[in-house]
Design an enzyme around this catalytic site. Sequence first.
Site, PDB file in Angstrom:
ATOM      1  N   CYS A 151     -44.547  36.550  25.600  1.00 15.24           N
ATOM      2  CA  CYS A 151     -44.854  37.296  26.608  1.00 15.24           C
ATOM      3  C   CYS A 151     -43.994  38.553  26.680  1.00 15.24           C
ATOM      4  CB  CYS A 151     -44.710  36.504  27.992  1.00 15.24           C
ATOM      5  SG  CYS A 151     -45.651  34.933  27.910  1.00 15.24           S
ATOM      6  N   ASN A 152     -43.460  39.065  25.645  1.00 12.71           N
ATOM      7  CA  ASN A 152     -42.620  40.316  25.241  1.00 12.71           C
ATOM      8  C   ASN A 152     -43.187  41.377  24.439  1.00 12.71           C
ATOM      9  OD1 ASN A 152     -40.653  42.376  24.860  1.00 12.71           O
ATOM     10  ND2 ASN A 152     -38.959  40.599  25.446  1.00 12.71           N
TER      11      ASN A 152
END
Length: 483
Positions: A401-402
Amino acid sequence: MPSILDSYPEYRTTYTLDHLRSTEYSHLDAQDHVYLDYTGSGLASQTQYLASASRLTTTVYGNPHSVNPTSEAATALIENTRARILQHFNADPHEYAVIFTANATGAARLVAESYPFRRGRKLVLTADNHNSINGIREFARVKHARTVYVPTIAPELRVDGASVVQALKPRLRSLFSCRGGRDAGKNGLFAYPAQSNFSGVRHPLSWVEMAQQRGYDVLLDAAAYVPTGQLDLSVVKPEFVTVSWYKVFGYPTGVGCLIAKREALERLDRPWFSGGTVTAAAVGIPFHRIAPGGEGFEDGTVNFLAIPDVKVGIDWIRGVGTGVVETRVKCLTGWFLERLLAMKHSDGHPMAVVYGPTDMKMRGGTVSFNLLDSSGKVIDERLVAYESSAAMISLRTGCFCNPGVGEAAFGLDVRVLKTLHREHNVHMDRYIDVLGLPSGGAIRVSFGIASTARDVDKFFGFAEKTYRDRHTTSIGLPPREHC
């Protein structure tokens, strides 16, 4: 193979944690399990679980929005937990408030939806941010505020401090104007992580004051930092701090918090109201009054049966010693990196590539990397996930999620990324094909309170036996459904 003590003699000072591994976390060894996903979630001790069970089976607790005996019992524990959180971070209760949320993402959204963005203000983000922080840009966009990203630089995946300063420069006219009122002198919001959930990089906490001096509020994402780092809010004073407690000590899940300066809360404007957030509301006319302070931000009934377990967790981790845990994680991470970089195929070619720092300078206990097969090709992360799980090793694969750090790690520039605009209904495998990525992300290993040198030995025993001199393929692997 040399002992961890050869490189990190201070590992000896953490031997008390080996006793806890054999008692409080004995279920790991009973199941022959290697847990290497502390950035995903911490692990709870038996003491924490037993304390929760004892409390819930010996006392009756009710909805805290009342004055009856069960309600007051719940309220007392909730308020005690708020006070313990502030004490844990050395925060002045007159300066800071604790607002309970479901997680750090929920805490970030509270700020995002209520922050007074407007035309002429900026949202400044580091490219290294979790998507729960990246998502703030959508609220800024709707209110006509500009979003500016500060790039992450490979190979160490750090953010240049001079670039942060440049991004925080106000527009010329704002240097000579003041609108007055609650938001006087504010140029916008700066949000960044104290520690990257992808690379383990620890970004300077000094950026908080630096941004404030330039007229910005600061949102510090502390979710990946506080499990092994000590945040002192009497020294570093961001307006907003987001925390997920399960990442710190595993239990309870579903409880996070926003720690916010009281004066900053007064400048937020909530876009809606709900039960528990108002002092009064009417239906006959469009009238409501938001409750003062943090009370106006806790929507509905908080998780009153689980919140008291946060205090138990804080007491537990403080009793063990946050410094002891931090030292152990530092030693294990450094030793893991040394061994990862030393792994070779029989012909001398490397078996791994690391994304982020390869030493322990300004980094935490998270390591992202990919394994390389005998041809030098990145081994599909799905294959590693499947085969490590079969070996009872819990690690994380994907993009975590980055996306900003992933783009820097794999050398994706804006020109390449713009091709995504031509795609419709892009699924993950198509995304990878369009961008020419070698894999769907990376492998992430992270350490915590119950980690031991034996866990590191087991991982490398698995990796060397499974992948040395092996040619791999992605044929037969299931499609990727998401990042």
